[in-house]
Motif scaffolding. Structure first.
Motif, PDB file in Angstrom:
ATOM      1  N   UNK A 654       0.833  -1.190   0.000  1.00 29.85           N
ATOM      2  CA  UNK A 654       0.000   0.000   0.000  1.00 29.85           C
ATOM      3  C   UNK A 654       0.875   1.250   0.000  1.00 29.85           C
ATOM      4  N   UNK A 655       1.965   1.227   0.809  1.00 29.05           N
ATOM      5  CA  UNK A 655       2.868   2.376   0.874  1.00 29.05           C
ATOM      6  C   UNK A 655       3.610   2.570  -0.446  1.00 29.05           C
ATOM      7  N   UNK A 656       4.040   1.458  -1.071  1.00 29.70           N
ATOM      8  CA  UNK A 656       4.746   1.555  -2.349  1.00 29.70           C
ATOM      9  C   UNK A 656       3.834   2.095  -3.440  1.00 29.70           C
ATOM     10  N   UNK A 657       2.601   1.607  -3.448  1.00 31.41           N
ATOM     11  CA  UNK A 657       1.647   2.087  -4.459  1.00 31.41           C
ATOM     12  C   UNK A 657       1.334   3.570  -4.270  1.00 31.41           C
ATOM     13  N   UNK A 658       1.137   3.979  -3.009  1.00 34.36           N
ATOM     14  CA  UNK A 658       0.843   5.381  -2.735  1.00 34.36           C
ATOM     15  C   UNK A 658       1.993   6.274  -3.164  1.00 34.36           C
ATOM     16  N   UNK A 665       2.399   8.351 -11.194  1.00 32.68           N
ATOM     17  CA  UNK A 665       2.270   7.059 -11.860  1.00 32.68           C
ATOM     18  C   UNK A 665       0.938   6.409 -11.523  1.00 32.68           C
ATOM     19  N   UNK A 666       0.612   5.353 -12.242  1.00 35.50           N
ATOM     20  CA  UNK A 666      -0.539   4.512 -11.931  1.00 35.50           C
ATOM     21  C   UNK A 666      -0.048   3.237 -11.240  1.00 35.50           C
ATOM     22  N   UNK A 667      -0.823   2.736 -10.280  1.00 31.29           N
ATOM     23  CA  UNK A 667      -0.517   1.450  -9.632  1.00 31.29           C
ATOM     24  C   UNK A 667      -1.773   0.596  -9.734  1.00 31.29           C
ATOM     25  N   UNK A 668      -1.672  -0.496 -10.486  1.00 31.02           N
ATOM     26  CA  UNK A 668      -2.848  -1.342 -10.711  1.00 31.02           C
ATOM     27  C   UNK A 668      -2.628  -2.721 -10.108  1.00 31.02           C
ATOM     28  N   UNK A 715      12.693   9.354  -4.035  1.00 28.18           N
ATOM     29  CA  UNK A 715      13.378   8.566  -3.014  1.00 28.18           C
ATOM     30  C   UNK A 715      12.577   7.341  -2.600  1.00 28.18           C
ATOM     31  N   UNK A 716      13.293   6.268  -2.256  1.00 30.53           N
ATOM     32  CA  UNK A 716      12.668   5.038  -1.788  1.00 30.53           C
ATOM     33  C   UNK A 716      13.573   4.407  -0.745  1.00 30.53           C
ATOM     34  N   UNK A 717      13.038   3.883   0.351  1.00 22.76           N
ATOM     35  CA  UNK A 717      11.608   3.717   0.661  1.00 22.76           C
ATOM     36  C   UNK A 717      10.978   5.027   1.087  1.00 22.76           C
ATOM     37  N   UNK A 718       9.634   5.087   1.054  1.00 24.28           N
ATOM     38  CA  UNK A 718       8.946   6.312   1.456  1.00 24.28           C
ATOM     39  C   UNK A 718       9.158   6.582   2.937  1.00 24.28           C
TER      40      UNK A 718
END
Length: 719
Positions: A654-658, A665-668, A715-718
């Motif tokens: 959920x955090x990566x998609x957000x 970007x889109x996260x599907x 940046x990653x991780x959020x």
């Protein structure tokens, strides 16, 4: 040799179990009766476990045991060392580590006869002078090795093998095992330290699994895991409920004088690693142990043999392999030990294993096995799933003892039933399933019941599937609903796992739905078995902290059929609030990318169900307020890219998609020709990877994903 029964004890043979009420006894009469019962019960334990020749029925034994418990409770009698202490003591916060009296090393092993002969040649070469060498042969149990200390005949301490030098203190848990005596018989040394193997008999394992499945719990994977998990419980009363047994096979150290545990053990490393008890009490050979252990009331396995040479040891192994499937315990080979303990001392050890013992292993059971039982598991949605309980079998390097039979149609197509020999395979190298019947030993095939095995409600068919109609009035469905709500895939409520969820339902603290969680009183929770004020307050704090989940996490926790965390996040992004979803119809849901007609119908049906709407309303009244997905963006660095995630990442999906959505970007939830990257974590799903290969979508792991984002200035991780 069978020991004579205690003289003048009325509870040894044909005991009268019609006892007078405890209130009619004087304190002296109660104490005398309790002493007689303890003596008799110890004798009956000896006849049952050591002699394998009980003299009273199980029912009579149970009556004697219950009477002793009643006397000790009514007259506050000292129960230290009593057989009643097997019922389990107080829970502990964690298992303590303790130093073992004698290091417990491993045994070198092979399944090749040439290696066994090479071991024999090395033994004879190192002993030299044409030394005569005979071997004690015994089964190699597939259980959990244990060191137990007795002082002046009384059970003192038990510890797991651990790393060989230090193990877990499981004294109170092992105390609950009926075949481990609280007091030794005969004339043992003042201190004796023995080694045994804790295991769960196969018949008890299958019965225990049946009971677990029927009450809605997941079955254990195999007897060894069941035994190990049972022994390491923090609450001894849980261990007491598990059907554990113990075989003893080694005297590690003994002394004719009492010394503190910290001072126990041989004087030098050679003795500590080989024959600590050599010379004490006439234990000059390993064969002597097999004669002496039963005299002390310690159960030994009856399949042991003294042979003259390595050929005899090889023959012993072959004979035992031939009857392996008839045994009521799991073994994976045999052990041959040099008999003379002085020779063992001379041979010594390596840093890891004994040089005087060797394990000649059986080939792994592969693919074909017998169905011992078929039980029916009731899932969170009420679906009945038939589960085959198998005689353990090796499939792709993993020992399995259960396999899903999926549904009634598949059972009928296979023609499978209890007693059949079947071929077992693993779907995607993960999930075991029955692929065919090799030997049909039953007439017809297994049929799912017409009523729920948990709550008795009617079962209705939906195509090849069967469902319990009891809803959340069915304890299995309610328990699994609570368990799912609290998992990592839901709201991640620490301390609310499978056993805790089941206990809360069984004790009536949760009666209607997951919304009851938020009404649990910490004081009431603390009074339950296995809980205390500290653990109850901690769970209450975890439940309170779950009141502000993201909308995606909340939807995943509800357990909507066919909707996991990723699709729940897609729903959250598409609708933005619970109210919007409650107002949506199937056509609205089908507008969400990746939601086909089947899934959309499930979602619409879930939110249209009046009971589910009432549960959601109760959750909101309790203060659960899902946070809508962020509507603002942090930038457009990833604009035009579409990501799909699978598997476990170092952050929640959920955090990566957000994160990628905030940057344009889109996260599907599913891979298509429009997907730019499939990000793969640990234990990824096979379907998405196969779709990525078909569509030519690049697959990146988490590190490559982080590098990709860095190239775009994200940046990653959020944070």
């Amino acid at each position: 040799m069978t020991e004579e029964a205690p003289a003048d004890n009325p509870y040894v043979r044909d005991p009268d179990t019609e006892f007078a009420p405890t209130g009619e006894l004087s304190a002296d009469d109660a104490r005398e009766q309790a002493d007689q019962l303890r003596e008799a019960i110890r004798y009956h334990d000896y006849r049952y476990y050591v002699e394998n020749d009980p003299v009273i029925s199980d029912r009579a034994y149970d009556e004697l045991f219950r009477r002793l418990e009643a006397l000790e409770a009514a007259f506050d009698l000292d129960a230290e060392g009593s057989p009643t202490q097997r019922v389990g003591g107080e829970p502990v916060d964690e298992l303590e580590s303790v130093d073992l009296v004698v290091p417990l090393l491993s045994i070198d092993a092979s399944g090749e006869v040439a290696d066994v002969r090479a071991f024999d040649e090395r033994v004879r070469r190192e002993l030299g002078d044409g030394a005569a060498v005979d071997y004690v042969c015994e089964p190699k149990f597939d259980g959990l090795s244990i060191e137990i200390v007795y002082v002046e005949g009384r059970y003192e301490r038990a510890a797991t093998r651990g790393d060989g030098e230090t193990g877990d203190d499981v004294t109170e848990n092992v105390r609950t095992i009926a075949s481990v005596p609280q007091r030794l018989r005969g004339d043992p040394p003042a201190v004796v330290v023995v080694r045994g193997e804790i295991h769960m008999p196969l018949s008890a394992f299958q019965e225990h699994n049946r009971e677990r499945v029927e009450r809605g719990d997941d079955p254990f994977a195999n007897p060894r895991n069941a035994a190990a998990g049972s022994l390491r419980q923090l609450d001894p009363s849980v261990t007491a409920e598990r059907p554990l047994d113990c075989f003893f096979y080694d005297v590690l150290w003994a002394s004719e004088e009492v010394v503190p545990i910290g001072e126990m053990g041989p004087d030098d490393a050679d003795d500590a690693a080989s024959v600590g008890a050599g010379g004490v009490g006439g234990l000059d050979t390993n064969w002597d142990e097999y004669q002496r252990l039963p005299e002390w009331g310690l159960q030994v396995n009856d399949r042991h043999e003294l042979v003259d040479d390595v050929d005899g040891a090889i023959a012993f192994r072959d004979e035992l392999q031939a009857v392996r499937d008839d045994l009521d315990y799991e073994i994976d080979g045999t052990v041959l030990k040099v008999n003379d303990r002085e020779q063992c001392r001379r041979l010594g050890t390596t840093s890891r294993h004994y040089r005087w013992a060797y394990a000649y292993k059986f080939p792994a059971r592969t693919e074909e096995t017998r169905i011992a039982d078929i039980v029916v598991q009731v899932g969170r949605t009420g679906r009945l799933t038939p589960v085959a309980l198998l005689d353990p079998v090796d499939v792709g390097g993993v020992t399995v003892s259960r396999a899903s039979l999926h549904n009634q149609s598949e059972i009928a197509e296979l023609g499978v039933d209890v007693g059949d020999v079947v071929k077992v395979e693993r779907a995607g190298d993960v999930i075991p399933y029955v692929s065919e019947v090799v030997e049909d030993n039953a007439e017809g095939y297994f049929e799912l019941p017409d009523s729920c095995p948990v709550c008795g409600s009617d079962v209705e068919a939906d195509g090849p599937l069967r469902f319990c109609t009891g809803g959340l009035s069915c304890p299995a469905q309610l328990k699994r609903s609570v368990e799912h709500y609290a998992t990592d895939s839901g709201l991640d409520i620490e301390g609310l796992g499978e056993e805790a969820a089941g206990q809360l339902v069984e004790e009536g603290l949760i009666e209607d739905s997951v919304a009851d969680l938020y009404e649990i009183d910490a004081a009431e929770l603390a009074e339950l078995e296995g809980w205390g004020e500290r653990s109850a307050e901690k769970l209450r704090a975890e439940i309170e902290a779950s009141k502000s989940p993201s909308l995606g996490e909340f939807l995943a926790a509800l357990g909507i059929p066919e909707v996991g965390p990723t699709m729940a996040a897609d729903l959250a992004a598409a609708f933005g609030s619970v109210d919007a979803l409650l107002a949506a119809d199937e056509a609205d849901i089908r507008e969400v990318e990746g939601f086909g007609p089947t899934v959309a119908a499930h979602v619409a049906e879930f939110f249209g169900n009046e009971r589910n709407r009432r549960v959601i309303e109760r959750l909101r009244e309790a203060g659960v307020e899902p946070e809508p997905p962020a509507s603002t963006t942090a930038g457009d660095e990833l604009e035009g890219l579409t990501f799909v995630f699978t598997g476990s990442l170092s952050v929640t999906r959920d955090a990566a998609q957000s994160l990628v959505e905030r940057h344009g970007a889109n996260a599907t939830g599913s891979v298509s020709g429009n997907t730019d990257y499939l990000v793969v974590g640990d234990e990824p799903g096979r379907t998405k990877r196969e779709a990525a290969e078909t569509e030519g979508v690049p697959v990146v792991d988490e590190a490559e994903f982080a590098d990709l984002l860095a190239e775009h200035g994200v940046g990653y991780p959020p944070e």
